[in-house]
Design a protein around this motif. Structure first.
Motif, PDB file in Angstrom:
ATOM      1  N   ALA A 241      -5.755   3.330   7.859  1.00  0.00           N
ATOM      2  CA  ALA A 241      -4.485   3.536   9.025  1.00  0.00           C
ATOM      3  C   ALA A 241      -3.642   3.928   7.263  1.00  0.00           C
ATOM      4  O   ALA A 241      -2.864   4.226   7.930  1.00  0.00           O
ATOM      5  CB  ALA A 241      -4.417   3.585  10.651  1.00  0.00           C
ATOM      6  N   TYR A 242      -3.248   1.862   7.621  1.00  0.00           N
ATOM      7  CA  TYR A 242      -2.105   2.001   6.446  1.00  0.00           C
ATOM      8  C   TYR A 242      -2.241   2.048   5.233  1.00  0.00           C
ATOM      9  O   TYR A 242      -1.563   3.003   4.844  1.00  0.00           O
ATOM     10  CB  TYR A 242      -2.164  -0.410   6.074  1.00  0.00           C
ATOM     11  CG  TYR A 242      -1.107  -0.354   7.142  1.00  0.00           C
ATOM     12  CD1 TYR A 242       0.471  -0.275   7.201  1.00  0.00           C
ATOM     13  CD2 TYR A 242      -1.837  -1.124   8.390  1.00  0.00           C
ATOM     14  CE1 TYR A 242       0.493  -1.183   7.888  1.00  0.00           C
ATOM     15  CE2 TYR A 242      -0.948  -2.182   9.270  1.00  0.00           C
ATOM     16  CZ  TYR A 242       0.659  -1.997   8.656  1.00  0.00           C
ATOM     17  OH  TYR A 242       1.508  -3.063  10.287  1.00  0.00           O
ATOM     18  N   ASP A 243      -3.539   2.624   4.610  1.00  0.00           N
ATOM     19  CA  ASP A 243      -3.536   2.581   3.432  1.00  0.00           C
ATOM     20  C   ASP A 243      -3.592   5.010   3.838  1.00  0.00           C
ATOM     21  O   ASP A 243      -3.242   5.244   2.434  1.00  0.00           O
ATOM     22  CB  ASP A 243      -5.292   2.642   2.819  1.00  0.00           C
ATOM     23  CG  ASP A 243      -4.803   1.327   2.674  1.00  0.00           C
ATOM     24  OD1 ASP A 243      -4.246   0.735   2.229  1.00  0.00           O
ATOM     25  OD2 ASP A 243      -6.802   0.528   2.366  1.00  0.00           O
ATOM     26  N   GLY A 257      -2.310  -0.005   0.489  1.00  0.00           N
ATOM     27  CA  GLY A 257      -1.203   0.887   1.574  1.00  0.00           C
ATOM     28  C   GLY A 257      -0.329  -0.414   2.539  1.00  0.00           C
ATOM     29  O   GLY A 257       0.705  -0.140   2.783  1.00  0.00           O
ATOM     30  N   GLY A 258      -0.879  -1.356   2.887  1.00  0.00           N
ATOM     31  CA  GLY A 258      -0.316  -2.089   3.749  1.00  0.00           C
ATOM     32  C   GLY A 258       0.802  -2.612   3.245  1.00  0.00           C
ATOM     33  O   GLY A 258       2.255  -2.663   3.606  1.00  0.00           O
ATOM     34  N   PRO A 259       1.616  -3.690   1.835  1.00  0.00           N
ATOM     35  CA  PRO A 259       2.659  -3.733   1.868  1.00  0.00           C
ATOM     36  C   PRO A 259       3.427  -2.683   1.737  1.00  0.00           C
ATOM     37  O   PRO A 259       4.433  -3.296   1.831  1.00  0.00           O
ATOM     38  CB  PRO A 259       2.177  -4.756   0.096  1.00  0.00           C
ATOM     39  CG  PRO A 259       0.956  -4.491   0.754  1.00  0.00           C
ATOM     40  CD  PRO A 259       0.730  -3.524   1.427  1.00  0.00           C
ATOM     41  N   GLY A 363      -7.239  -8.749   4.968  1.00  0.00           N
ATOM     42  CA  GLY A 363      -5.525  -8.305   4.282  1.00  0.00           C
ATOM     43  C   GLY A 363      -4.397  -7.839   4.781  1.00  0.00           C
ATOM     44  O   GLY A 363      -3.409  -8.828   4.535  1.00  0.00           O
ATOM     45  N   VAL A 364      -4.656  -7.529   5.951  1.00  0.00           N
ATOM     46  CA  VAL A 364      -3.722  -6.588   6.802  1.00  0.00           C
ATOM     47  C   VAL A 364      -3.513  -8.301   6.682  1.00  0.00           C
ATOM     48  O   VAL A 364      -1.971  -8.030   7.647  1.00  0.00           O
ATOM     49  CB  VAL A 364      -3.985  -5.888   8.028  1.00  0.00           C
ATOM     50  CG1 VAL A 364      -2.636  -5.546   8.839  1.00  0.00           C
ATOM     51  CG2 VAL A 364      -4.812  -4.717   7.215  1.00  0.00           C
TER      52      VAL A 364
END
Length: 470
Positions: A241-243, A257-259, A363-364
């Motif tokens: 979802a972040y990506d 996408g997260g950062p 990763g998140v």
């Protein structure tokens, strides 16, 4: 006496032939000689039975009872870990005492930016191009050669089959050439156990929330290899979802996408857009981000945001709109994690009242906003939050090597593969591999993707329609 060998995790799919068993038996003698200075394995008159007990496991090894650990000096173990489950090629060398001798990661960030996500065939090709170099660099940085290793650990699942195969082939080639035992590693188990490398007070039982691009998983770790699955992803994971949100907002995906979302969200109003929290009606610990992704996409379309215009070129008003969406998305995405963790802690304490820790990894887990919100959750429940350092949250070889060490100590490993193993052999890769037994109270209708994604009224209409079919 009939001999029956069931290896630990890295089994080959074809059943072993008589010649294969003979080859394996020949490998066991040098294996014993190689390991005897490290672990004094019992090789008395009952040696064959003892060795079988080390190598025999249940059908699903993550559920099996751990063997009694063999007394061995922890510092003498040196394990090479190889990780190729998705989009990073990683290798590391770790000692039994937790000393990280080397860590090497080759990122596929440019491919992610080019394709807007992971393209399995392209990822496989990228792994193939760098796997030899990454492993050799890990050995060089550790100032060791393959002859100094005690064992090889490699991720065999879950992940992308094409990518997993690259790492497994490399691991087996080294293990066969240098007569080294090999340990097949569960990717998500490695994310959970790597916290024990840095946090020596972290003892079983503990809880773990594993959050990455491909998985959301809440587990109760009762012991090594004994996990109860409290909640899992029923469609898309939070990292996915972040990506996707980052891509739709025109952000730079080379860092993932997260950062990118976390950085932009600092400029926005997290309550400016009223996204609905996923699965509020389902009183379980499972996760769903497909619906939230749809809400975000529709919000972006309604604001006429053009993702082909990168955020760096957006005007001030456009940038503020994108920041508001990023902040609103992140607030609700993490709120979903919080709600599920609250309930999972309640369930876990009913099962194991002695639980004191919640490990957050994957990763998140590098996201500082995520850590801060979950730290509040654990404090409310008188627990302690444990997060590995960011370099060990994303996919890496250290977590694989360390998980290999933990399992090796318990006698959970395979003997060396044949040095002349055919190139076209079929490996036991596990792209889909559950971690632990499902908690009975955690089952719900939402575990069906069809039910989770379709509105209840539409579900009723579909069912009624199907009943009218002749």
């Amino acid at each position: 006496m009939a001999l029956s060998f069931r290896f630990w995790r890295l089994n080959l799919l074809p059943k072993p032939s008589l010649s294969h068993l003979q080859t394996t038996l020949k490998a066991l003698k040098p294996l014993k000689q190689k390991l005897s200075p490290i672990c004094s394995l019992p090789m008395s008159s009952s040696s064959l039975n003892s060795l079988n007990s080390h190598l025999s496991v249940s059908k699903n090894p993550t559920f099996s009872e751990p063997h009694n650990p063999t007394a061995c000096p922890q510092d003498d173990l040196v394990v090479l870990g190889i990780e190729t489950s998705c989009d990073d090629t990683a290798a590391a060398v770790v000692r039994g005492n937790g000393e990280i001798l080397s860590q090497v990661v080759s990122s596929q960030a440019d491919l992610l930016a080019q394709y807007g996500g992971v393209a399995p065939k392209m990822a496989e090709e990228a792994h193939l191009q760098v796997i030899d170099q990454v492993v050799q660099e890990a050995l060089d940085k550790a100032k060791l050669t393959e002859r100094n290793l005690s064992a090889i650990a490699v991720t065999i699942g879950p992940g992308l089959g094409l990518c997993l195969r690259v790492g497994v082939r490399k691991a087996r080639k080294i293990a066969g050439s240098f007569n080294l035992p090999i340990i097949g590693v569960h990717h998500m188990e490695a994310h959970a156990l790597v916290a024990r490398l840095n946090e020596r007070e972290l003892q079983f039982p503990f809880m773990a929330l594993l959050i990455s691009g491909g998985h959301n998983l809440l587990i109760l770790a009762r012991d090594l290899g004994q996990y109860i699955q409290l909640g899992t992803t029923i469609d898309d994971a939070i990292g996915e979802a972040y990506d996707k949100t980052a891509k739709w907002l025109g952000l730079d995906l080379r860092r993932s996408g997260g950062p990118a979302i976390e950085e932009l969200a600092r400029e926005g109003d997290a309550k400016s857009i009223k996204f609905s929290t996923p699965m509020k009606q389902h009183k379980d610990c499972n996760f769903s981000y497909a619906g939230l992704k749809t809400q975000v996409r529709l919000a972006i379309e309604s604001k006429n945001i053009n993702a082909t215009i990168p955020i760096s070129s957006a005007n001030s008003e456009d940038r503020r709109t994108r920041a508001d969406i990023a902040a609103s998305f992140q607030r609700v995405a993490v709120l979903h994690l919080e709600e599920r963790c609250e309930r999972a802690i309640e369930w876990a304490l009913k099962i194991e009242p002695s639980v004191k820790y919640l490990v957050v990894s994957g990763g998140v887990a590098s996201n500082q906003y995520v850590r801060a919100r979950l730290d509040q959750v654990v404090q409310r429940n008188s627990l302690r939050l444990v997060c590995p350092p960011p370099s060990l949250c994303t996919d890496n070889g250290v977590m694989v090597a360390w998980t290999g060490i933990e399992n090796f100590r318990m006698g959970r490993f395979d003997p060396p593969p044949p040095a002349d193993e055919p190139e076209d052999i079929v490996y036991d890769l596990r792209p889909r591999w559950p971690l632990g037994e499902e908690y009975v109270e955690g089952r719900s209708e939402a575990r069906s993707m069809k039910t989770a994604r379709i509105h209840p009224s539409l579900t009723s209409m579909i069912q009624a329609s199907s009943q009218q079919q002749p």
